[in-house]
Design a protein around this motif. Sequence first.
Motif, PDB file in Angstrom:
ATOM      1  N   THR A   8       0.708  -1.070   0.030  1.00  0.00           N
ATOM      2  CA  THR A   8       0.008   0.085  -0.083  1.00  0.00           C
ATOM      3  C   THR A   8       0.998   1.281  -0.081  1.00  0.00           C
ATOM      4  O   THR A   8       1.705   1.308   0.890  1.00  0.00           O
ATOM      5  N   PRO A   9       0.748   2.382  -0.947  1.00  0.00           N
ATOM      6  CA  PRO A   9       1.710   3.388  -0.903  1.00  0.00           C
ATOM      7  C   PRO A   9       1.495   4.313   0.403  1.00  0.00           C
ATOM      8  O   PRO A   9       0.455   4.229   0.947  1.00  0.00           O
ATOM      9  N   ASP A  10       2.664   4.418   0.627  1.00  0.00           N
ATOM     10  CA  ASP A  10       2.870   5.293   1.862  1.00  0.00           C
ATOM     11  C   ASP A  10       2.611   6.936   1.605  1.00  0.00           C
ATOM     12  O   ASP A  10       3.541   7.703   1.252  1.00  0.00           O
ATOM     13  N   LYS A  11       1.274   7.223   1.859  1.00  0.00           N
ATOM     14  CA  LYS A  11       0.809   8.559   1.316  1.00  0.00           C
ATOM     15  C   LYS A  11       1.444   9.785   1.965  1.00  0.00           C
ATOM     16  O   LYS A  11       1.959  10.686   1.264  1.00  0.00           O
ATOM     17  N   PRO A  12       1.594   9.659   3.316  1.00  0.00           N
ATOM     18  CA  PRO A  12       2.579  10.948   4.000  1.00  0.00           C
ATOM     19  C   PRO A  12       4.034  11.069   3.296  1.00  0.00           C
ATOM     20  O   PRO A  12       4.465  12.298   3.265  1.00  0.00           O
ATOM     21  N   VAL A  13       4.613  10.014   3.174  1.00  0.00           N
ATOM     22  CA  VAL A  13       5.967   9.951   2.545  1.00  0.00           C
ATOM     23  C   VAL A  13       5.801  10.731   0.968  1.00  0.00           C
ATOM     24  O   VAL A  13       6.661  11.443   0.871  1.00  0.00           O
ATOM     25  N   SER A  75      -3.146   4.302  -6.288  1.00  0.00           N
ATOM     26  CA  SER A  75      -3.005   3.052  -5.381  1.00  0.00           C
ATOM     27  C   SER A  75      -1.555   2.453  -6.343  1.00  0.00           C
ATOM     28  O   SER A  75      -1.080   2.975  -6.773  1.00  0.00           O
ATOM     29  N   ARG A  76      -1.268   1.419  -5.708  1.00  0.00           N
ATOM     30  CA  ARG A  76      -0.034   0.673  -5.875  1.00  0.00           C
ATOM     31  C   ARG A  76      -0.176   0.448  -7.453  1.00  0.00           C
ATOM     32  O   ARG A  76       1.024   0.625  -8.220  1.00  0.00           O
ATOM     33  N   ALA A  77      -0.964  -0.106  -8.062  1.00  0.00           N
ATOM     34  CA  ALA A  77      -1.094  -0.168  -9.492  1.00  0.00           C
ATOM     35  C   ALA A  77      -0.814   0.990 -10.314  1.00  0.00           C
ATOM     36  O   ALA A  77      -0.110   0.857 -11.011  1.00  0.00           O
ATOM     37  N   GLN A  78      -1.483   2.164  -9.847  1.00  0.00           N
ATOM     38  CA  GLN A  78      -1.193   3.332 -10.439  1.00  0.00           C
ATOM     39  C   GLN A  78       0.366   3.764 -10.319  1.00  0.00           C
ATOM     40  O   GLN A  78       1.017   4.274 -11.324  1.00  0.00           O
ATOM     41  N   LEU A  79       0.682   3.658  -9.110  1.00  0.00           N
ATOM     42  CA  LEU A  79       2.179   3.669  -9.020  1.00  0.00           C
ATOM     43  C   LEU A  79       3.144   3.075  -9.954  1.00  0.00           C
ATOM     44  O   LEU A  79       4.319   3.309 -10.421  1.00  0.00           O
ATOM     45  N   SER A 117      10.990   5.599  -2.958  1.00  0.00           N
ATOM     46  CA  SER A 117      10.485   5.691  -1.814  1.00  0.00           C
ATOM     47  C   SER A 117       9.337   4.643  -1.499  1.00  0.00           C
ATOM     48  O   SER A 117       9.261   4.543  -0.090  1.00  0.00           O
ATOM     49  N   GLN A 118       8.880   4.271  -2.315  1.00  0.00           N
ATOM     50  CA  GLN A 118       7.729   3.059  -2.469  1.00  0.00           C
ATOM     51  C   GLN A 118       8.234   1.818  -2.761  1.00  0.00           C
ATOM     52  O   GLN A 118       7.356   0.640  -3.128  1.00  0.00           O
ATOM     53  N   ASN A 119       9.558   1.645  -2.682  1.00  0.00           N
ATOM     54  CA  ASN A 119      10.127   0.311  -3.093  1.00  0.00           C
ATOM     55  C   ASN A 119       9.789   0.037  -4.553  1.00  0.00           C
ATOM     56  O   ASN A 119       9.679  -1.218  -4.848  1.00  0.00           O
ATOM     57  N   LEU A 120       9.822   1.004  -5.461  1.00  0.00           N
ATOM     58  CA  LEU A 120       9.198   0.489  -6.864  1.00  0.00           C
ATOM     59  C   LEU A 120      10.775   1.032  -7.503  1.00  0.00           C
ATOM     60  O   LEU A 120      10.899   2.123  -7.534  1.00  0.00           O
ATOM     61  N   PHE A 121      11.188  -0.018  -8.249  1.00  0.00           N
ATOM     62  CA  PHE A 121      12.574   0.316  -8.909  1.00  0.00           C
ATOM     63  C   PHE A 121      12.430  -0.128 -10.524  1.00  0.00           C
ATOM     64  O   PHE A 121      11.400  -0.297 -10.904  1.00  0.00           O
ATOM     65  N   ARG A 122      13.378   0.259 -11.363  1.00  0.00           N
ATOM     66  CA  ARG A 122      13.437  -0.103 -12.711  1.00  0.00           C
ATOM     67  C   ARG A 122      12.737  -1.688 -12.715  1.00  0.00           C
ATOM     68  O   ARG A 122      13.261  -2.521 -11.921  1.00  0.00           O
ATOM     69  N   ASN A 123      11.955  -2.003 -13.522  1.00  0.00           N
ATOM     70  CA  ASN A 123      11.342  -3.475 -13.683  1.00  0.00           C
ATOM     71  C   ASN A 123      12.317  -4.316 -14.733  1.00  0.00           C
ATOM     72  O   ASN A 123      12.041  -3.778 -16.114  1.00  0.00           O
ATOM     73  N   TYR A 124      13.194  -4.973 -14.247  1.00  0.00           N
ATOM     74  CA  TYR A 124      13.963  -5.624 -15.197  1.00  0.00           C
ATOM     75  C   TYR A 124      13.554  -6.769 -15.894  1.00  0.00           C
ATOM     76  O   TYR A 124      13.937  -7.416 -16.632  1.00  0.00           O
ATOM     77  N   ASP A 125      12.222  -7.252 -15.406  1.00  0.00           N
ATOM     78  CA  ASP A 125      11.339  -8.355 -16.048  1.00  0.00           C
ATOM     79  C   ASP A 125      10.946  -7.985 -17.324  1.00  0.00           C
ATOM     80  O   ASP A 125      10.481  -8.762 -18.293  1.00  0.00           O
TER      81      ASP A 125
END
Length: 126
Positions: A8-13, A75-79, A117-125
């Motif tokens: 779940t995205p950390d909205k305050p961050v 949402s996480r999917a939007q992120l 910051s939401q643990n989303l990085f380049r998608n190497y897959d």
Amino acid sequence: MESNTNPTPDKPVIQSILAEHKKQIKIGLTMCAHCSLCAESCFLYMSHEGDPQYMPSYKFLHSVGRLYKKKGDVSRAQLETMRDLVFENCVLCTRCYCPMGIDIPALITLGRRICRSQNLFRNYDR
Ligand code: SF4
Ligand code: SF4
């Protein structure tokens, strides 16, 4: 420390990073005239047969711009969609030219920071 392993995205961050760069984001959103001139200076856009998702303006408007308008409430999917835009559709070559003076690479860089910051990085897959 701005890292989130929760799906779940950390909205305050997200909001705090957006607040740090509020002026820069607002200028980008206000000044963009949707003229598409930046598109011609982006080799990725030019090599993807005019796919709008590679247009420099699209990349910042649909990542940081969207996050700002939604006040970080996404949402996480939007992120994940934003992650693809800012990591996969841009190499930060800084060649995009905007006659209005919008620093597009800086805004895309900011989008990357928010994703990280939401643990989303380049998608190497991909
Ligand atoms: S060149 Fe500048 S004003 Fe025109 S669409 Fe691109 S970012 Fe917006
Ligand atoms: S910085 Fe990104 S958007 Fe700008 S020209 Fe390079 S690849 Fe395109």
